[in-house]
Write a protein that holds these residues in place. Structure first.
Motif, PDB file in Angstrom:
ATOM      1  N   MET A   1       0.814  -1.194   0.000  1.00  0.00           N
ATOM      2  CA  MET A   1       0.000   0.000   0.000  1.00  0.00           C
ATOM      3  C   MET A   1       0.862   1.265   0.000  1.00  0.00           C
ATOM      4  O   MET A   1       0.469   2.254  -0.590  1.00  0.00           O
ATOM      5  CB  MET A   1      -0.907   0.022   1.226  1.00  0.00           C
ATOM      6  CG  MET A   1      -2.059  -0.923   1.148  1.00  0.00           C
ATOM      7  SD  MET A   1      -3.188  -0.413  -0.121  1.00  0.00           S
ATOM      8  CE  MET A   1      -4.654  -1.141   0.419  1.00  0.00           C
ATOM      9  N   LYS A   2       1.993   1.183   0.663  1.00  0.00           N
ATOM     10  CA  LYS A   2       2.856   2.353   0.737  1.00  0.00           C
ATOM     11  C   LYS A   2       3.416   2.705  -0.637  1.00  0.00           C
ATOM     12  O   LYS A   2       3.495   3.885  -0.996  1.00  0.00           O
ATOM     13  CB  LYS A   2       3.991   2.096   1.726  1.00  0.00           C
ATOM     14  CG  LYS A   2       4.862   3.281   1.977  1.00  0.00           C
ATOM     15  CD  LYS A   2       5.906   2.989   3.037  1.00  0.00           C
ATOM     16  CE  LYS A   2       6.743   4.214   3.310  1.00  0.00           C
ATOM     17  NZ  LYS A   2       7.758   3.959   4.319  1.00  0.00           N
ATOM     18  N   THR A  46      -5.442   2.332   4.443  1.00  0.00           N
ATOM     19  CA  THR A  46      -4.322   2.187   5.379  1.00  0.00           C
ATOM     20  C   THR A  46      -4.720   2.621   6.793  1.00  0.00           C
ATOM     21  O   THR A  46      -4.420   1.932   7.765  1.00  0.00           O
ATOM     22  CB  THR A  46      -3.115   3.016   4.899  1.00  0.00           C
ATOM     23  OG1 THR A  46      -2.775   2.609   3.578  1.00  0.00           O
ATOM     24  CG2 THR A  46      -1.921   2.829   5.807  1.00  0.00           C
TER      25      THR A  46
END
Length: 78
Positions: A1-2, A46
């Motif tokens: 996700m980052k 997130t």
């Protein structure tokens, strides 16, 4: 996700700079808004995984940005 968030943030910054330099901000705006919506959606997921209450706000901003991006895109077609 980052990594996805970094890629989307880079796209947003690149499109913004390109629109400012070339003076074509009204053409770039739908793509910019859709990219920002995607970035806020990833940020919301997130934050939701971390159980933070700011996730709801990120989802609202993502929905609004995507809505504005689609409506601006459709108005440019007409």
């Amino acid at each position: 996700m980052k990594i996805i968030r970094i890629i989307l943030a880079t796209i947003v910054v690149s499109l913004s700079i390109y629109g400012l330099i070339t003076g074509t901000a009204e053409i770039i705006l739908p793509y910019l808004m859709l990219s920002m919506g995607g970035m806020f959606l990833v940020m919301g997921v997130t934050e939701f995984q971390k159980r933070k209450p700011v996730a709801f706000t990120s989802f609202l901003v993502a929905g609004f940005s995507i809505f504005v991006g689609i409506s601006t895109f459709l108005s440019n077609l007409a």
